[in-house]
Write a protein that holds these residues in place. Structure first.
Motif, PDB file in Angstrom:
ATOM      1  N   LYS A 112       5.901  -5.348  -8.709  1.00 28.38           N
ATOM      2  CA  LYS A 112       4.733  -5.611  -7.882  1.00 28.38           C
ATOM      3  C   LYS A 112       4.214  -4.298  -7.338  1.00 28.38           C
ATOM      4  O   LYS A 112       4.981  -3.401  -7.023  1.00 28.38           O
ATOM      5  CB  LYS A 112       5.094  -6.534  -6.711  1.00 28.38           C
ATOM      6  N   THR A 113       2.912  -4.209  -7.222  1.00 32.37           N
ATOM      7  CA  THR A 113       2.306  -2.998  -6.673  1.00 32.37           C
ATOM      8  C   THR A 113       0.967  -3.341  -6.047  1.00 32.37           C
ATOM      9  O   THR A 113       0.418  -4.407  -6.267  1.00 32.37           O
ATOM     10  CB  THR A 113       2.120  -1.919  -7.766  1.00 32.37           C
ATOM     11  N   ARG A 114       0.466  -2.393  -5.278  1.00 29.15           N
ATOM     12  CA  ARG A 114      -0.861  -2.540  -4.673  1.00 29.15           C
ATOM     13  C   ARG A 114      -1.693  -1.338  -5.090  1.00 29.15           C
ATOM     14  O   ARG A 114      -1.176  -0.239  -5.280  1.00 29.15           O
ATOM     15  CB  ARG A 114      -0.753  -2.611  -3.154  1.00 29.15           C
ATOM     16  N   ASN A 116      -8.688  -0.873  -8.551  1.00 30.23           N
ATOM     17  CA  ASN A 116      -8.820  -2.280  -8.920  1.00 30.23           C
ATOM     18  C   ASN A 116     -10.098  -2.503  -9.737  1.00 30.23           C
ATOM     19  O   ASN A 116     -10.087  -3.209 -10.747  1.00 30.23           O
ATOM     20  CB  ASN A 116      -8.823  -3.158  -7.672  1.00 30.23           C
TER      21      ASN A 116
END
Length: 134
Positions: A17-19, A25
């Motif tokens: 998981k990452t942001r 994006n």
């Protein structure tokens, strides 16, 4: 029978998981839209595994030309069918008058084909300019 079990050495067992920020994006979404990946996870797997990502683009200016070429192709196909019918009738008759009339029909169909081919030329030139851009 169910799905075959994925071999152990290629199974995807670990989640990551990452942001990312808004700009990243947006870039990823744009890349996803231009690729043939079904979802973001699939795209990111390809990026992380350093696989090449194919990007597909559609030139909107070609759409009208392709439609016109398609229309002309259908018309030429119909004329070709008519030519085949006239030639079949010509070969099956011995009457000179009928043969003369059929030969005249063939001349008219040849003129139609020539006119359609002349209509094709500008469209082919447009496609040539688009496809042979440097």
């Amino acid at each position: 029978m169910g799905r075959q079990k994925t071999p152990e050495d290629v199974a995807l067992k670990y989640g990551v998981k990452t942001r990312v920020d808004e700009k990243t994006n947006a870039r990823l979404r744009e890349l996803l839209a231009k690729s043939r990946h079904r979802n973001m996870a699939e795209l990111l797997r390809h990026i992380l595994m350093e696989r090449p990502i194919a990007i597909y683009s559609v030139d909107q200016s070609v759409g009208a030309v392709i439609e016109e070429l398609s229309r002309l192709r259908k018309q030429i196909d119909k004329i070709g069918i008519n030519i085949n019918q006239v030639v079949r009738d010509y070969n099956s008759t011995t009457s000179r008058t009928t043969r003369y009339n059929l030969a005249m029909d063939l001349t008219e169909l040849q003129t139609e084909i020539t006119n359609h081919l002349k209509q094709l030329e500008p469209h082919i030139q447009v496609l040539t300019r688009i496809w042979l851009r440097e």
